[in-house]
Design an enzyme around this catalytic site. Sequence first.
Site, PDB file in Angstrom:
ATOM      1  N   GLU A 139       9.551   6.642   8.421  1.00 52.59           N
ATOM      2  CA  GLU A 139       8.364   7.113   7.688  1.00 52.59           C
ATOM      3  C   GLU A 139       7.650   8.256   8.415  1.00 52.59           C
ATOM      4  O   GLU A 139       6.479   8.135   8.811  1.00 52.59           O
ATOM      5  CB  GLU A 139       7.410   5.943   7.402  1.00 52.59           C
ATOM      6  CG  GLU A 139       8.037   4.904   6.483  1.00 52.59           C
ATOM      7  CD  GLU A 139       7.069   3.821   6.025  1.00 52.59           C
ATOM      8  OE1 GLU A 139       6.054   3.580   6.702  1.00 52.59           O
ATOM      9  OE2 GLU A 139       7.336   3.199   4.970  1.00 52.59           O
ATOM     10  N   GLU A 157      13.252   0.026   1.853  1.00 47.92           N
ATOM     11  CA  GLU A 157      12.361  -1.123   2.035  1.00 47.92           C
ATOM     12  C   GLU A 157      11.838  -1.508   0.660  1.00 47.92           C
ATOM     13  O   GLU A 157      10.938  -0.864   0.122  1.00 47.92           O
ATOM     14  CB  GLU A 157      11.197  -0.780   2.985  1.00 47.92           C
ATOM     15  CG  GLU A 157      11.664  -0.445   4.387  1.00 47.92           C
ATOM     16  CD  GLU A 157      10.521  -0.109   5.351  1.00 47.92           C
ATOM     17  OE1 GLU A 157       9.362  -0.437   5.047  1.00 47.92           O
ATOM     18  OE2 GLU A 157      10.806   0.476   6.405  1.00 47.92           O
TER      19      GLU A 157
HETATM   20  C1  GLA Z   1       6.569   0.382   6.545  1.00 45.65           C
HETATM   21  C2  GLA Z   1       7.475   0.473   7.751  1.00 45.65           C
HETATM   22  C3  GLA Z   1       8.023  -0.849   8.175  1.00 45.65           C
HETATM   23  C4  GLA Z   1       6.973  -1.925   8.127  1.00 45.65           C
HETATM   24  C5  GLA Z   1       6.355  -1.975   6.762  1.00 45.65           C
HETATM   25  C6  GLA Z   1       5.315  -3.046   6.652  1.00 45.65           C
HETATM   26  O1  GLA Z   1       7.221   0.444   5.373  1.00 45.65           O
HETATM   27  O2  GLA Z   1       8.540   1.381   7.550  1.00 45.65           O
HETATM   28  O3  GLA Z   1       8.503  -0.735   9.484  1.00 45.65           O
HETATM   29  O4  GLA Z   1       6.015  -1.651   9.088  1.00 45.65           O
HETATM   30  O5  GLA Z   1       5.745  -0.731   6.509  1.00 45.65           O
HETATM   31  O6  GLA Z   1       4.171  -2.766   7.388  1.00 45.65           O
END
Ligand code: GLA
Length: 701
Positions: free
Chosen positions: A185, A341
């Site tokens: 991210e 995710e």
């Molecule tokens: C983001 C991050 C993950 C995790 C989630 C939940 O999507 O990429 O590593 O931290 O948030 O907090």
Amino acid sequence: MERIWIRAASGLIGVYLLMGLPVRGQQSPSVKPFDLIEWNGGKFVYGADYYPEAWDESQWEKDAVMMQEAGFNFVRMGEFAWAKMEPREGHYDFAWLDRALKVLNSHGVRAVLGTPTASPPAWLYAKYPDIAAMDEKGNRYRYGSRRNYCVHNPDFIAATRRIVTAMAEHYKDHPGVIGWQIDNEVGDPKCFDPVSRAAFQAWCQHKYHTLDALNAAWGTVFWGHTYQTWQEIPLPWNTLYDTANPSLALDFERFQSDSTHAYVDIQASILRKLAPRQAITHNEMGMFPGVDYYDLNRSLDFVAWDNYPIFQKDYSQYAAAGLAHDLMRGSKDNQNFMIMEQEGGLGGWATFGGHQAPAALYRVWAYQSVAHGADGVCYFRWRTSRYGTEQYWQGILDQDSYRNSRYEAVAQAGKELGQLTSLLHGSKVVSPVAMLVSPDSRWAQQIQPGVPDFEYDRQLHDYYDAFRRTGISVDVAFPQSDLSAYRILVAPALFVTDQPLSDKLHKFVLDGGTLILTFRSGVKDEHNVVTDKTLPGPFADLAGVAIHEFDPQLNEEQELLGLGASNYPARTWCDILDPTTARVVATYGKSYYAGKAAVTENRAGKGWVFYVGTESKSPLFYDRMIAFAAAKGNVAVNERIPPGVEVEGRQKGGIRIVFVLNYTAEDKTVPLDQAYRNALTGKPESMDLKIPAYQVVVLTP
Ligand code: GLA
Ligand code: GLA
């Protein structure tokens, strides 16, 4: 602008080497197509984000068995394990990850490995404290969380190169590793330290060549901010009495995005060179405005993104995730993508984030991803952590590994998707309509929203949601996208435009397209400087209107009259339109400008342009607007989809695969436009499709 960018900075004196990156909008020639795991005659990945390093090794085999039973063929691993992979500078240990891969691979589960740069180890901060970014007040972040490195720091870039090279060399030929996720991210934080300031000055010099050109472009005559050396250029410190020049601030956003891209590209170049058979991606963040994803994705093989629909207050509001899916798809020219995710449980750090959705809804959300073009779904995360900040961020399993209802829902979806994969293979969302998202306009409106209530993304949703309520598929286009296949283009608040974009929209309309423009369009040039033409500036001729007065903030209640003889409440802003060649579609109902034009339509070449001078609080207004546009653009509308039910389709070779998704707690009936059969059972479905609460049905003719 040619994408040439800073690769390495050395020390505070700021000596920079420049390196070439792909020209904006061009694909790097070595980028591979999205082509992941063979699965029952198709290609699809299904799995979870897995952190073997946090569990006893005796657990791994049990996990792999449960994964296999849930239909998994995929995990993402490693993206926060730098300290475990490089416990001391230059000493690498991949043995534990090799063992985890072996266990998973023996159950048919393969992996994308994350490069671990989002969470540098403590020893790296101890040795090089300046790898942490500095905030705009001049405070350096410290070790203790993640994602706080400075993207320009030479020691961090050097450490990045070392760990990525070591990983790539170790795993480049591993049959169980199908690809790479770069970092995690990316896009923030912005760094305001001296190295970053020197980097920004170098970026400006590269862009403008001469200080005269920069001073003219930014209008630095204002408040006497004229620069005589590049070193005088400040950063946009928006602290108490510092309010940056909007032109400088917009260039700083572009600089930040380019720096993020350059950092990702440093990793991508290493991986592409050392591991040419493995695909490269990144987990992006949907509507996140901090990076120009269209630009970034020139350096990646396929798009992956992190989809958390659970943060909606009302779970039936499917369009928030829908628009993000479509934007992510559009950021790589509508190539199918994957979810890295996918919501697997409640989200939360210090507190659990909201009320728990019924387990069945997690399956519906996974199908929504597929309906919008995902060829892979990976849940965050396999099991909730026992440790650290994310103890309240649920995985599919909770800490006790019990086969809970979320696991059963995920396993059901796994079984079904395994059956659907050959049908889905090669199918894509095909849309007659696109929303134009302009990163420059979004940034410029963040810098100067004009009115407190202004929200670019809400305007996108005003129109997007209305199209989706009728079942019309929507693409998201970027300024570089090919628009020629669209019949309708909505370009809300196109605040910042340059000549090529203006030319492109003119061509779109003159060739027969229907364009919807809204208030605050054509206001600024590409330097975030206000046009000296009558508004809407470059679009005045196309829209057939002139704007000599506007009413920001609406001190009085305002309303719109027209569009099917209704009245609709107005909000945010009112452009008072003087039609030159346009016909009036709706007028204002109140105040000193009652009776003046609020919405117009204009014939231009073979096309049509609607100009909507305000925003409404009423969804009905947008239903009527898009019905008008659909009639002009000759796009079919299905007005009978019940609220809280989404209909989305993928197509291949004339076959339409239709997904009907019920996000509500009630059973619903959806009238279908033709006879379909159920893609899973093969049985014909009624043309009045009954769909139970929290269920999904996949249909083919
Ligand atoms: C983001 C991050 C993950 C995790 C989630 C939940 O999507 O990429 O590593 O931290 O948030 O907090
Ligand atoms: C003050 C200043 C002006 C101008 C206005 C509006 O009056 O003296 O220079 O900035 O505010 O901001």
